[in-house]
Design a protein around this motif. Sequence first.
Motif, PDB file in Angstrom:
ATOM      1  N   ARG A   3       0.164  -6.606  -9.491  1.00  0.00           N
ATOM      2  CA  ARG A   3      -0.569  -6.561 -10.757  1.00  0.00           C
ATOM      3  C   ARG A   3       0.373  -6.245 -11.928  1.00  0.00           C
ATOM      4  O   ARG A   3       0.222  -6.798 -13.021  1.00  0.00           O
ATOM      5  CB  ARG A   3      -1.714  -5.549 -10.672  1.00  0.00           C
ATOM      6  CG  ARG A   3      -2.806  -5.976  -9.686  1.00  0.00           C
ATOM      7  CD  ARG A   3      -4.045  -5.098  -9.783  1.00  0.00           C
ATOM      8  NE  ARG A   3      -3.803  -3.709  -9.412  1.00  0.00           N
ATOM      9  CZ  ARG A   3      -3.768  -3.262  -8.155  1.00  0.00           C
ATOM     10  NH1 ARG A   3      -3.946  -4.110  -7.129  1.00  0.00           N
ATOM     11  NH2 ARG A   3      -3.559  -1.977  -7.893  1.00  0.00           N
TER      12      ARG A   3
ATOM     13  N   THR B 263      -1.813   5.746 -11.400  1.00  0.00           N
ATOM     14  CA  THR B 263      -0.879   5.588 -10.281  1.00  0.00           C
ATOM     15  C   THR B 263       0.547   5.478 -10.795  1.00  0.00           C
ATOM     16  O   THR B 263       1.468   6.122 -10.264  1.00  0.00           O
ATOM     17  CB  THR B 263      -1.236   4.346  -9.451  1.00  0.00           C
ATOM     18  OG1 THR B 263      -2.584   4.456  -8.988  1.00  0.00           O
ATOM     19  CG2 THR B 263      -0.307   4.205  -8.259  1.00  0.00           C
TER      20      THR B 263
ATOM     21  N   ASP C 129       0.865  -1.184   0.000  1.00  0.00           N
ATOM     22  CA  ASP C 129       0.000   0.000   0.000  1.00  0.00           C
ATOM     23  C   ASP C 129       0.897   1.228   0.000  1.00  0.00           C
ATOM     24  O   ASP C 129       1.620   1.482   0.972  1.00  0.00           O
ATOM     25  CB  ASP C 129      -0.903  -0.009   1.230  1.00  0.00           C
ATOM     26  CG  ASP C 129      -2.015   1.033   1.151  1.00  0.00           C
ATOM     27  OD1 ASP C 129      -1.810   2.063   0.468  1.00  0.00           O
ATOM     28  OD2 ASP C 129      -3.075   0.826   1.762  1.00  0.00           O
TER      29      ASP C 129
ATOM     30  N   VAL D  68      -7.045   3.261 -13.228  1.00  0.00           N
ATOM     31  CA  VAL D  68      -6.535   3.633 -11.901  1.00  0.00           C
ATOM     32  C   VAL D  68      -5.056   3.284 -11.777  1.00  0.00           C
ATOM     33  O   VAL D  68      -4.235   4.096 -11.323  1.00  0.00           O
ATOM     34  CB  VAL D  68      -7.357   2.953 -10.788  1.00  0.00           C
ATOM     35  CG1 VAL D  68      -6.719   3.199  -9.415  1.00  0.00           C
ATOM     36  CG2 VAL D  68      -8.798   3.454 -10.813  1.00  0.00           C
ATOM     37  N   ASP D  69      -4.699   2.058 -12.174  1.00  0.00           N
ATOM     38  CA  ASP D  69      -3.292   1.649 -12.084  1.00  0.00           C
ATOM     39  C   ASP D  69      -2.424   2.466 -13.029  1.00  0.00           C
ATOM     40  O   ASP D  69      -1.278   2.817 -12.691  1.00  0.00           O
ATOM     41  CB  ASP D  69      -3.149   0.162 -12.397  1.00  0.00           C
ATOM     42  CG  ASP D  69      -3.587  -0.720 -11.235  1.00  0.00           C
ATOM     43  OD1 ASP D  69      -3.788  -0.194 -10.133  1.00  0.00           O
ATOM     44  OD2 ASP D  69      -3.717  -1.948 -11.441  1.00  0.00           O
TER      45      ASP D  69
ATOM     46  N   GLY E 100      -3.682   5.288  -5.289  1.00  0.00           N
ATOM     47  CA  GLY E 100      -4.195   4.190  -6.098  1.00  0.00           C
ATOM     48  C   GLY E 100      -4.665   3.029  -5.247  1.00  0.00           C
ATOM     49  O   GLY E 100      -4.887   3.145  -4.032  1.00  0.00           O
ATOM     50  N   ARG E 101      -4.831   1.872  -5.878  1.00  0.00           N
ATOM     51  CA  ARG E 101      -5.264   0.658  -5.182  1.00  0.00           C
ATOM     52  C   ARG E 101      -4.062  -0.081  -4.621  1.00  0.00           C
ATOM     53  O   ARG E 101      -3.045  -0.219  -5.308  1.00  0.00           O
ATOM     54  CB  ARG E 101      -6.009  -0.270  -6.155  1.00  0.00           C
ATOM     55  CG  ARG E 101      -7.399   0.184  -6.537  1.00  0.00           C
ATOM     56  CD  ARG E 101      -8.113  -0.922  -7.302  1.00  0.00           C
ATOM     57  NE  ARG E 101      -7.445  -1.246  -8.553  1.00  0.00           N
ATOM     58  CZ  ARG E 101      -7.325  -2.475  -9.059  1.00  0.00           C
ATOM     59  NH1 ARG E 101      -7.813  -3.513  -8.401  1.00  0.00           N
ATOM     60  NH2 ARG E 101      -6.735  -2.659 -10.211  1.00  0.00           N
TER      61      ARG E 101
END
Length: 300
Positions: free
Chosen positions: A185, A266, A174, A262-263, A178-179
């Motif tokens: 990923r 980020t 974390d 989103v990624d 972002g996620r």
Amino acid sequence: MAHAHHHDHHADDHAHHHDHTDLDWAAMAPLLEAQAELFTPLYAQAMAWLAADVTDPGLIVDAGSGPGVVSCLFADAFPGARVVAADGAGPLLERARDRAARLGVADRFGTLTGDLPGVLGELDYPADLLWASQSLHHLGDQRAALAAFAGHLAPGGTLAILEGGLPARFLPRDIGIGRPGLQARLHAVEEDAFTAMRESLPGSVAETEDWPALLTAAGLKHTGTRSFLLDLPAPLPDEARAYVAASLSRLRDRVGDTLDPVDRATLDRLVDPDDEAGVHHRQDVFVLLAHTVYTAVRPA
């Protein structure tokens, strides 16, 4: 046969082996050199391990040497050996020769320019140690390439291949933007890109990556497997931070369009030198990876 070079699998390898001719190797050389220099502690561990079984080699061949950083490390680790760096890119081998001269080992350092494994036919005599670091997987038929490598070993000579291990991690799970889980990923996307790279190679043959079995099939006796860790904890020195930034920037260029929005956003922030949340500034960036080396000996 495809050209092969000496790079870190998850930093460079997915990028550029579809077509050798479209690359400016002279421009890439400083980046490749900086990466190999950063990885020197890992290579030094591997060489110390090899030296326990490979005693007083006369000829060491670095197959897929790139700009020769590791080739010169071999010259230092085995001061009685002649070292030959073999690669498909002439500009990288020019850098290798310059490095050997700077380090005072030019009198026992040579280069061969051409495609692997065929260029090894130009060796004056068989190798006592043949090192292939992440070059084998750029050759379409890896089984045939291993057999060719084995054919250039002296009786009792050692083939050492560096393949696999664990991909580099740079970031906590974390990172506050972002996620969570971004890098996991990204690794999955890289694995798909690597598969596509392999499938696109001329004469590509799908192969189960059981390296001891493949070495045995090449007529060699598998003698060892060991993984070596590169552990550079946060906060990173400037050269390691630059490697992380360059690696993520190349990744963004290669696979960014395949990421979800989103990624992708980020990753854009992470590689932006003006973003305080980016890797150029944040204090939690580290480098942690493992490379695995497999050794096998040609029967005397």
